[in-house]
Design an enzyme around this catalytic site. Structure first.
Site, PDB file in Angstrom:
ATOM      1  CB  SER A 144      -2.527   2.267   8.529  1.00  0.00           C
ATOM      2  OG  SER A 144      -3.690   3.045   8.518  1.00  0.00           O
ATOM      3  CG  HIS A 157      -4.220   3.867  16.417  1.00  0.00           C
ATOM      4  ND1 HIS A 157      -3.423   3.318  15.437  1.00  0.00           N
ATOM      5  CD2 HIS A 157      -4.721   2.812  17.113  1.00  0.00           C
ATOM      6  CE1 HIS A 157      -3.446   2.004  15.541  1.00  0.00           C
ATOM      7  NE2 HIS A 157      -4.221   1.668  16.540  1.00  0.00           N
ATOM      8  CB  SER A 193      -8.662  -2.928   7.272  1.00  0.00           C
ATOM      9  OG  SER A 193      -8.035  -3.736   8.223  1.00  0.00           O
ATOM     10  CG  PHE A 234      -0.421 -11.982   5.536  1.00  0.00           C
ATOM     11  CD1 PHE A 234      -1.052 -10.917   6.162  1.00  0.00           C
ATOM     12  CD2 PHE A 234      -1.172 -13.120   5.241  1.00  0.00           C
ATOM     13  CE1 PHE A 234      -2.409 -10.976   6.487  1.00  0.00           C
ATOM     14  CE2 PHE A 234      -2.523 -13.183   5.566  1.00  0.00           C
ATOM     15  CZ  PHE A 234      -3.142 -12.109   6.187  1.00  0.00           C
ATOM     16  CD  GLN A 235      -0.738 -17.794   6.030  1.00  0.00           C
ATOM     17  OE1 GLN A 235      -1.144 -16.993   5.205  1.00  0.00           O
ATOM     18  NE2 GLN A 235      -1.543 -18.341   6.932  1.00  0.00           N
ATOM     19  CD  GLU A 236       6.838 -17.563   9.494  1.00  0.00           C
ATOM     20  OE1 GLU A 236       7.025 -17.578  10.719  1.00  0.00           O
ATOM     21  OE2 GLU A 236       6.928 -18.584   8.769  1.00  0.00           O
TER      22      GLU A 236
END
Ligand code: A3P
Length: 295
Positions: A49, A108, A138, A229-231
């Site tokens: 999540s 979780h 996911s 996100f990309q980092e």
């Protein structure tokens, strides 16, 4: 579904009626009797999540935006996973017991399984949640990536199990509802993944304030840039690539995968989507929490 293809018994067990990894359940007393400290920060999510994203943000907040501190170690050492246990080599409780305060930890667990000590000590708890359809997708990939998990079968087969809570940590619906009931508790902050996707600055400011700090522009900007996100996908301290392939096989699919809202549209057929919506309504009709499945 062919039960032999999707046999949970080998890998999972139940704890208080909720499906969980056998290795975790074996040492459950250690989790239940865990001793919290008042300055612990607890990050709670249903798996997949946005735990890792929120964790890196919270870590940076606690380190006043010092990115170097994040890069000193992998995220699962900086923010131990409370109930995680694999014989002697993975032990979240031990890691935490040996850790100096202030500690940040992830779990979780649904509301009713969170060790009582966290409530008694009034620890700050951040609950991150994400719409059920993207969580199902996911998790489907996650199942394929984790070598000790059973084959999830086809996507519709997996969704069936997901809808009925026959997956680790049980029903997404019950999990979210259990935590939503704590929404007015001043020690609990609710954050939605979709809100983070839409306006990350706003959610980062919320988190900074909740953790009792000042949201300077400089701090917010540092956090936003470091946790793009990309980092995070390229960063070995956050992307789990340091975990051996025998445990998490990222050749199948990366841990930090797509990071979008609405990927469910690429996986649900019209019929499956209709079935899911009916089930969703039955489960969530009394819950005032509304999710967005696209932004
Ligand atoms: P997808 O599989 O949809 O891509 P968790 O950390 O709880 O396991 O959640 C994993 C999900 O969060 C994955 O979703 C992952 O790509 C996404 N995620 C991780 N880091 C992110 C980031 N910086 N921005 C957006 N999504 C991110």
């Amino acid at each position: 579904m062919d039960p032999s293809k999707y046999d949970y018994r080998e890998n999972f067990d139940k704890v208080h009626g909720i499906l969980m990894y056998k290795d975790f359940v074996k040492y459950w007393d250690d989790v239940e009797t865990f001793q919290a400290r008042p300055d612990d920060i607890v990050i709670v999510t249903y798996p997949r999540s946005g735990t890792t994203w929120a964790s890196e943000i919270i870590y940076l907040i606690c380190k006043d935006g010092d990115v170097e501190k994040c890069n000193e170690d992998v995220i699962f050492n900086r923010i131990p996973f409370l109930e995680c246990r694999k014989e002697t080599f993975l032990n979240g409780v031990k890691q935490l017991n040996e850790m100096a305060s202030p500690r940040i930890l992830k779990t979780h667990l649904p509301r009713e399984l969170l060790p009582a000590s966290f409530w008694e000590k009034n620890c700050k708890i951040v609950y991150i949640c994400r719409n059920a359809k993207d969580v199902a997708v996911s998790n489907y990939y996650f199942f394929q990536m984790i070598n000790s998990y059973p084959d999830p079968g086809s996507f519709p087969e997996f969704v069936e199990e997901f809808m009925h809570g026959e997956v680790p940590y049980g029903s997404w619906f019950k999990h979210v509802i259990s935590w939503w009931e704590e929404r007015n508790n001043p020690h609990v902050l609710f954050i939605l993944y979709e809100d983070m996707k839409e306006d990350i600055r706003k959610e980062v400011v919320k988190l900074i304030r909740f953790l009792g700090r000042k949201p300077s522009e400089e701090l917010v900007e540092k956090i936003v840039q470091h946790t793009l996100f990309q980092e995070m996908k390229n960063n070995p301290c956050t992307n789990y690539t340091t975990v051996p392939d025998e445990i998490i096989n990222q050749k199948v699919t990366p841990f930090i995968r797509k990071g979008i809202t609405g990927d469910w549209k690429n996986h649900f057929t019209v019929a499956l989507n209709e079935r899911f919506d009916v089930h969703y309504e039955q489960q969530m009709n009394k819950c005032t929490l509304k999710f967005r499945t696209e932004i």
